[in-house]
Design a protein around this motif. Structure first.
Motif, PDB file in Angstrom:
ATOM      1  N   CYS A 223       0.828  -1.207   0.000  1.00  0.00           N
ATOM      2  CA  CYS A 223       0.000   0.000   0.000  1.00  0.00           C
ATOM      3  C   CYS A 223       0.863   1.257   0.000  1.00  0.00           C
ATOM      4  CB  CYS A 223      -0.946   0.011   1.203  1.00  0.00           C
ATOM      5  SG  CYS A 223      -0.138  -0.329   2.779  1.00  0.00           S
ATOM      6  N   LEU A 224       0.264   2.358  -0.483  1.00  0.00           N
ATOM      7  CA  LEU A 224       0.954   3.639  -0.613  1.00  0.00           C
ATOM      8  C   LEU A 224       0.028   4.761  -0.155  1.00  0.00           C
ATOM      9  CD1 LEU A 224       2.202   3.145  -4.290  1.00  0.00           C
ATOM     10  CD2 LEU A 224       3.699   3.137  -2.290  1.00  0.00           C
ATOM     11  N   ALA A 225       0.631   5.836   0.362  1.00  0.00           N
ATOM     12  CA  ALA A 225      -0.108   7.054   0.696  1.00  0.00           C
ATOM     13  C   ALA A 225       0.849   8.222   0.580  1.00  0.00           C
ATOM     14  CB  ALA A 225      -0.711   6.978   2.097  1.00  0.00           C
ATOM     15  N   TYR A 226       0.300   9.397   0.236  1.00  0.00           N
ATOM     16  CA  TYR A 226       1.140  10.567  -0.012  1.00  0.00           C
ATOM     17  C   TYR A 226       0.625  11.759   0.775  1.00  0.00           C
ATOM     18  CZ  TYR A 226       4.018  13.865  -2.714  1.00  0.00           C
ATOM     19  OH  TYR A 226       4.932  14.813  -3.093  1.00  0.00           O
ATOM     20  N   HIS A 227       1.543  12.423   1.493  1.00  0.00           N
ATOM     21  CA  HIS A 227       1.200  13.642   2.227  1.00  0.00           C
ATOM     22  C   HIS A 227       1.517  14.827   1.324  1.00  0.00           C
ATOM     23  CE1 HIS A 227       0.920  16.747   5.215  1.00  0.00           C
ATOM     24  NE2 HIS A 227       0.685  15.886   6.197  1.00  0.00           N
TER      25      HIS A 227
END
Length: 427
Positions: free
Chosen positions: A190-194
């Motif tokens: 999984c990936l997430a970006y701030h």
């Protein structure tokens, strides 16, 4: 990165699609709004007008027949369906007028929206693309070598996408061999970006979360997050809180230490022992909700307290017969994909945030729905939801769900079981 092709790697077999006009209102490109309405058949044939994103002569994909859907509380129909003859589809992403799909191969296939015109593919050195994340002009992909690639999208269709970075960077052949502690030891799930901090978060089956500063191409933090595989990450873009879920059945909330790169654990949310597969945040100026999808088929939700910032369990949504594998929120709607091969669309009720309605059940896949993406479009007084779904039946489908608002926040509903079903949960 490489572009190939003579021929179309995603062949389309027409069914009843000739009677469906694709919407033109959806576009991330300012120039797209001036386009004339085009029939789907014409649009698909026009793929040859984009010579840069070339096609592959040999393809594992075939475009499937599209069958009309029966009437529902919210009217929906399938705009396009693609079938992959070899390997599964693991991930999809939508950004800047493009749809991307990652699979067991080393290619990320791309289509131009809204007409699903195939643009070709991006090719990396390794496959098993388990996760995709689109953020503005950046596309992040994860691969079987436990590395992340960052791609910069072109300003026009006639430009070639460029690989911006590989994380972690490969060592020089002549450098002294030593252990790379910045690389995940297992599949990146999984990936997430701030957006404000320009930080990329990656979760892995090795039970860790790593934080990457894209501008410096470096890992600035790594921590053991769970006792099981990390299955999902979402970020509150307002306060920077990071939510992670795991097969160990827990959701954890992390916060970055002020003026430091490290993250500390703030809270653990655990309401059931079932493995958690998906997370989604729904935020507005007045409320903030966290949703989780688990292997027992339930969707639990928590509401954020305005003053303390704590998340209180609000209840659960019940409708899927098997595991919930993916979640997407848009406005006050929640979309869920399940192992039972269906997609459900839920609406949070006005004035009673703990009450949800199941608006429609989309049943077009013949296998577990692995991933979802959605975009809302508005045409005069009618809202339409474009839903992109990929399943382990090796198909990728594009749906249009028509939503007709009565006024600003109320939506028409039929009185059949699917729409009138209310799920009231304890506070």
């Amino acid at each position: 990165m490489e572009f190939r092709g003579e021929g179309n790697p995603w062949k389309f077999v027409d069914g009843e699609r000739r009677n469906i006009d694709l919407p033109r209102a959806l576009s991330f490109d300012d120039n797209e709004g001036d386009s004339q309405r085009t029939s789907p058949r014409t649009s698909c044939a026009s793929a040859a007008s984009f010579p840069v994103w070339r096609m592959s002569p040999e393809t594992p994909w075939a475009r499937s027949p599209v069958h009309a859907s029966s009437p529902r509380p919210l009217q929906y129909h399938c705009l396009a369906s693609y079938h992959r003859s070899e390997g599964n589809i693991y991930s999809i992403a939508v950004t800047k007028g493009f749809l991307f799909a990652g699979s067991s191969s080393c290619r990320v296939h791309a289509w131009k929206l809204p007409d699903c015109i195939e643009m070709g593919y991006i090719k990396a050195t390794t496959g098993e693309i388990q996760a995709l994340l689109a953020c503005g002009k950046l596309l992040f992909t994860t691969h079987g070598d436990c590395r992340i690639r960052a791609w910069e999208m072109p300003p026009t269709e006639k430009s070639i996408p460029k690989k911006k970075a590989t994380l972690p960077q490969r060592r020089s052949f002549f450098s002294y061999p030593k252990k790379n502690n910045h690389q995940h030891k297992d599949c990146i799930s999984c990936l997430a970006y701030h957006n404000r901090e320009k930080l990329l978060f990656t979760g892995s089956w090795d039970q860790t979360v790593k934080v990457w500063k894209i501008s410096e191409k470096q890992c600035i933090d790594s921590f053991d997050a769970h006792e099981g595989c990390v299955t999902a990450i979402v970020i509150d873009q307002d306060d920077g809180c990071v939510f992670t879920s795991s097969s160990d059945g827990t959701i954890k909330i992390w916060r970055r230490v002020a003026r430091e790169n490290s993250h500390i654990l703030m809270m653990i949310l655990k309401f059931q022992p079932s493995p958690i597969n998906a997370l989604a945040l729904s935020q507005s100026p007045s409320v903030s909700f966290l949703y989780s999808g688990s292997s027992d088929g339930l969707i639990n939700f928590w509401e954020k307290e305005r003053v303390s910032g704590r998340y209180n369990h609000g209840g659960f949504l019940q409708g899927h017969h098997f595991a919930v594998l993916c979640l997407v929120t848009i406005d006050d709607l929640l979309l869920s994909g399940s192992e039972d091969a269906t997609i459900r669309i839920w609406k949070r009720e006005d004035g009673n945030y703990y009450s949800h309605s199941s608006l429609v059940v989309i049943d077009g896949h013949h296998g577990p729905v692995k991933c979802l993406a959605a975009v809302m479009e508005t045409n005069e007084s009618v809202k339409s939801l474009l839903v992109y779904s990929a399943s382990l039946d090796q198909t990728l489908k594009v749906w249009q769900v028509k939503v007709k608002p009565v006024h600003k926040t109320n939506w028409d509903r039929s009185k059949d079981d699917n729409s009138s079903q209310k799920i009231h949960s304890a506070k």
